[in-house]
Scaffold this motif. Structure first.
Motif, PDB file in Angstrom:
ATOM      1  N   MET A   1     104.607  89.438 -17.866  1.00 18.31           N
ATOM      2  CA  MET A   1     103.715  88.295 -18.017  1.00 18.31           C
ATOM      3  C   MET A   1     104.163  87.170 -17.089  1.00 18.31           C
ATOM      4  SD  MET A   1     102.431  86.445 -21.559  1.00 18.31           S
ATOM      5  CE  MET A   1     104.029  85.894 -22.118  1.00 18.31           C
ATOM      6  N   PHE A   2     103.209  86.600 -16.344  1.00 24.41           N
ATOM      7  CA  PHE A   2     103.452  85.473 -15.444  1.00 24.41           C
ATOM      8  C   PHE A   2     104.481  85.805 -14.351  1.00 24.41           C
ATOM      9  CE2 PHE A   2     101.602  83.540 -19.182  1.00 24.41           C
ATOM     10  CZ  PHE A   2     100.685  82.648 -18.633  1.00 24.41           C
ATOM     11  N   LYS A   3     104.390  87.027 -13.816  1.00 29.42           N
ATOM     12  CA  LYS A   3     105.326  87.460 -12.780  1.00 29.42           C
ATOM     13  C   LYS A   3     104.808  87.209 -11.374  1.00 29.42           C
ATOM     14  CE  LYS A   3     107.242  91.413 -15.348  1.00 29.42           C
ATOM     15  NZ  LYS A   3     107.389  92.879 -15.346  1.00 29.42           N
ATOM     16  N   ASP A   4     103.522  86.922 -11.232  1.00 28.41           N
ATOM     17  CA  ASP A   4     102.899  86.952  -9.918  1.00 28.41           C
ATOM     18  C   ASP A   4     102.708  85.546  -9.348  1.00 28.41           C
ATOM     19  OD1 ASP A   4     102.738  89.759  -9.950  1.00 28.41           O
ATOM     20  OD2 ASP A   4     100.929  89.668 -11.194  1.00 28.41           O
ATOM     21  N   TYR A   5     101.798  85.451  -8.394  1.00 28.03           N
ATOM     22  CA  TYR A   5     101.479  84.186  -7.730  1.00 28.03           C
ATOM     23  C   TYR A   5     100.011  83.841  -7.950  1.00 28.03           C
ATOM     24  CZ  TYR A   5     105.873  84.327  -5.083  1.00 28.03           C
ATOM     25  OH  TYR A   5     107.197  84.335  -4.714  1.00 28.03           O
ATOM     26  N   LEU A   6      99.736  82.557  -7.981  1.00 30.08           N
ATOM     27  CA  LEU A   6      98.370  82.059  -7.951  1.00 30.08           C
ATOM     28  C   LEU A   6      98.022  81.727  -6.506  1.00 30.08           C
ATOM     29  CD1 LEU A   6      98.691  79.438 -10.831  1.00 30.08           C
ATOM     30  CD2 LEU A   6      97.797  81.765 -11.046  1.00 30.08           C
ATOM     31  N   HIS A   7      96.746  81.802  -6.188  1.00 34.78           N
ATOM     32  CA  HIS A   7      96.282  81.404  -4.867  1.00 34.78           C
ATOM     33  C   HIS A   7      95.372  80.193  -5.042  1.00 34.78           C
ATOM     34  CE1 HIS A   7      97.854  84.928  -2.687  1.00 34.78           C
ATOM     35  NE2 HIS A   7      97.700  85.517  -3.864  1.00 34.78           N
ATOM     36  N   VAL A   8      95.854  79.044  -4.576  1.00 34.83           N
ATOM     37  CA  VAL A   8      95.118  77.789  -4.697  1.00 34.83           C
ATOM     38  C   VAL A   8      95.079  77.140  -3.316  1.00 34.83           C
ATOM     39  CG1 VAL A   8      94.965  75.557  -5.865  1.00 34.83           C
ATOM     40  CG2 VAL A   8      96.006  77.507  -7.053  1.00 34.83           C
ATOM     41  N   ASN A   9      93.878  76.892  -2.815  1.00 39.79           N
ATOM     42  CA  ASN A   9      93.729  76.243  -1.504  1.00 39.79           C
ATOM     43  C   ASN A   9      94.564  76.925  -0.418  1.00 39.79           C
ATOM     44  OD1 ASN A   9      92.158  74.489  -2.916  1.00 39.79           O
ATOM     45  ND2 ASN A   9      93.294  72.647  -2.396  1.00 39.79           N
ATOM     46  N   ASN A  10      94.505  78.255  -0.415  1.00 38.23           N
ATOM     47  CA  ASN A  10      95.230  79.053   0.592  1.00 38.23           C
ATOM     48  C   ASN A  10      96.744  78.946   0.490  1.00 38.23           C
ATOM     49  OD1 ASN A  10      92.808  80.005   1.850  1.00 38.23           O
ATOM     50  ND2 ASN A  10      92.622  78.011   2.878  1.00 38.23           N
ATOM     51  N   LYS A  11      97.247  78.478  -0.645  1.00 34.19           N
ATOM     52  CA  LYS A  11      98.688  78.459  -0.887  1.00 34.19           C
ATOM     53  C   LYS A  11      99.010  79.392  -2.058  1.00 34.19           C
ATOM     54  CE  LYS A  11      99.559  73.686   0.659  1.00 34.19           C
ATOM     55  NZ  LYS A  11     100.461  73.935   1.777  1.00 34.19           N
ATOM     56  N   LYS A  12     100.200  79.972  -2.002  1.00 34.49           N
ATOM     57  CA  LYS A  12     100.674  80.817  -3.093  1.00 34.49           C
ATOM     58  C   LYS A  12     101.591  79.993  -3.990  1.00 34.49           C
ATOM     59  CE  LYS A  12     102.337  84.836  -2.134  1.00 34.49           C
ATOM     60  NZ  LYS A  12     103.127  85.901  -1.465  1.00 34.49           N
ATOM     61  N   ILE A  13     101.264  79.951  -5.274  1.00 31.06           N
ATOM     62  CA  ILE A  13     102.038  79.193  -6.247  1.00 31.06           C
ATOM     63  C   ILE A  13     102.609  80.173  -7.271  1.00 31.06           C
ATOM     64  CG2 ILE A  13     102.042  77.267  -7.870  1.00 31.06           C
ATOM     65  CD1 ILE A  13     101.156  76.517  -5.018  1.00 31.06           C
ATOM     66  N   PRO A  14     103.929  80.203  -7.476  1.00 26.74           N
ATOM     67  CA  PRO A  14     104.484  81.107  -8.500  1.00 26.74           C
ATOM     68  C   PRO A  14     103.921  80.791  -9.880  1.00 26.74           C
ATOM     69  CG  PRO A  14     106.221  80.219  -7.081  1.00 26.74           C
ATOM     70  CD  PRO A  14     104.977  79.442  -6.769  1.00 26.74           C
ATOM     71  N   GLN A  15     103.656  81.854 -10.642  1.00 27.40           N
ATOM     72  CA  GLN A  15     103.104  81.647 -11.987  1.00 27.40           C
ATOM     73  C   GLN A  15     104.135  81.117 -12.979  1.00 27.40           C
ATOM     74  OE1 GLN A  15     101.091  85.591 -12.722  1.00 27.40           O
ATOM     75  NE2 GLN A  15      99.546  84.220 -13.563  1.00 27.40           N
ATOM     76  N   THR A  16     105.405  81.375 -12.718  1.00 20.41           N
ATOM     77  CA  THR A  16     106.460  80.848 -13.591  1.00 20.41           C
ATOM     78  C   THR A  16     107.327  79.894 -12.793  1.00 20.41           C
ATOM     79  OG1 THR A  16     106.496  82.849 -14.947  1.00 20.41           O
ATOM     80  CG2 THR A  16     108.410  81.418 -15.076  1.00 20.41           C
ATOM     81  N   LEU A  17     107.496  78.695 -13.325  1.00 24.07           N
ATOM     82  CA  LEU A  17     108.273  77.655 -12.671  1.00 24.07           C
ATOM     83  C   LEU A  17     109.476  77.288 -13.532  1.00 24.07           C
ATOM     84  CD1 LEU A  17     105.283  75.299 -11.771  1.00 24.07           C
ATOM     85  CD2 LEU A  17     106.378  76.952 -10.228  1.00 24.07           C
ATOM     86  N   LEU A  18     110.586  77.029 -12.889  1.00 22.40           N
ATOM     87  CA  LEU A  18     111.748  76.489 -13.576  1.00 22.40           C
ATOM     88  C   LEU A  18     111.492  75.013 -13.840  1.00 22.40           C
ATOM     89  CD1 LEU A  18     114.712  76.543 -14.558  1.00 22.40           C
ATOM     90  CD2 LEU A  18     115.384  76.071 -12.179  1.00 22.40           C
ATOM     91  N   GLY A  19     111.415  74.630 -15.100  1.00 17.13           N
ATOM     92  CA  GLY A  19     111.222  73.230 -15.446  1.00 17.13           C
ATOM     93  C   GLY A  19     112.537  72.469 -15.376  1.00 17.13           C
ATOM     94  N   THR A  20     112.458  71.180 -15.098  1.00 12.73           N
ATOM     95  CA  THR A  20     113.682  70.390 -14.903  1.00 12.73           C
ATOM     96  C   THR A  20     113.857  69.258 -15.918  1.00 12.73           C
ATOM     97  OG1 THR A  20     112.529  69.096 -13.184  1.00 12.73           O
ATOM     98  CG2 THR A  20     113.887  70.939 -12.453  1.00 12.73           C
ATOM     99  N   SER A  21     113.076  69.250 -16.985  1.00  9.51           N
ATOM    100  CA  SER A  21     113.266  68.204 -18.003  1.00  9.51           C
ATOM    101  C   SER A  21     114.672  68.213 -18.610  1.00  9.51           C
ATOM    102  CB  SER A  21     112.212  68.338 -19.109  1.00  9.51           C
ATOM    103  OG  SER A  21     110.939  67.987 -18.631  1.00  9.51           O
ATOM    104  N   PRO A  22     115.259  69.404 -18.888  1.00 15.95           N
ATOM    105  CA  PRO A  22     116.646  69.370 -19.378  1.00 15.95           C
ATOM    106  C   PRO A  22     117.614  68.777 -18.359  1.00 15.95           C
ATOM    107  CG  PRO A  22     115.646  71.504 -19.824  1.00 15.95           C
ATOM    108  CD  PRO A  22     114.715  70.777 -18.909  1.00 15.95           C
TER     109      PRO A  22
END
Length: 249
Positions: A1-22
């Motif tokens: 789940m959420f292993k791939d990339y999204l394609h937005v405006n000809n850019k590839k965005i990873p589906q899972t991001l490391l959050g930095t709030s901690p």
């Protein structure tokens, strides 16, 4: 789940991001916030180790809060060959400074912080979104109040000026603008988000650690409007456990 990339405006965005709030010891972590400030924010090398471990687990994107120690950690990891695609948040009071910094990091996405978005000052928001577009980054918004702000955005003049929407959503309704997140409220939020028709990144899916990853990810499966997820991680062990579970769902 959420292993791939999204394609937005000809850019590839990873589906899972490391959050930095901690990493910054954000207030939602309660008594742990001070520990995170001491163990992470004050020691960029420790944050860098989490970034590197997350990369080893298959994470290729970071939802970056551009505080100097966090940027330093990102660069330390990058110097060791662990590159992360940057989805950056622009902080209130630091708008132009952060846009310049995120541009220098070649951020794929720049998001206006919820404290900017949720004021619903459309002219100001529109101006910042235009500036982001001119950097060749994808413009987006963050909200702390997904019910209220999404409804306002649907009636706003900036509806077509952004592509990505980062919003809190979790089984408990924790840190969302709802007292109960029961089926009626869940359906209402889904309808609003589907009408908004943006790429949705979910945050706070773990409810700042109140929910177990197992419970949180079972709920995440039910959210057919979520395209990507940002997960805050506070240790190498947590990175291994959380991302292994997510990718095996």
């Amino acid at each position: 789940m959420f292993k791939d990339y999204l394609h937005v405006n000809n850019k590839k965005i990873p589906q899972t991001l490391l959050g930095t709030s901690p990493f910054i010891g954000a207030a939602q972590f309660g008594h742990r916030a001070r520990l995170y400030q001491l163990d992470l924010y004050s020691q960029p090398e420790n944050m860098a180790e989490i970034i590197k471990k997350s990369h080893e687990m298959g994470i290729r994107g970071i939802q970056l809060l551009p505080y100097e120690p966090v940027i330093q950690a990102l660069k330390l990891a990058g110097n060791d060959g662990f590159y992360m695609d940057v989805v950056g948040t622009i902080r209130p009071g630091h708008e132009m400074e952060d846009i310049e910094m995120l541009s220098s990091l070649k951020a794929s996405v720049m998001l206006l912080h919820a404290d900017i978005t949720d004021n619903c000052k459309w002219e100001e928001l529109g101006e910042y979104l235009d500036i982001i577009k001119n950097t060749n980054s994808i413009p987006g918004l963050v909200t702390h109040t997904p019910f209220k702000t999404t409804q306002s955005l649907l009636e706003s003049p900036i509806l077509n000026d952004f592509e990505i929407y980062l919003m809190p959503v979790n089984k408990l309704g924790y840190l969302m603008d709802t007292q109960e997140f029961l089926p009626d409220q869940r359906s209402q939020l889904r309808n609003l988000v589907m009408e908004l028709d943006k790429t949705i990144i979910a945050k706070k899916i773990l409810a700042a650690g109140i929910l177990t990853p197992e419970d949180a990810f079972e709920f995440l499966k039910t959210l057919d409007y979520v395209d990507a997820v940002a997960l805050g991680i506070a240790s190498k062990k947590e990175a291994e456990q959380t991302f292994s579970l997510l990718f095996n769902e």
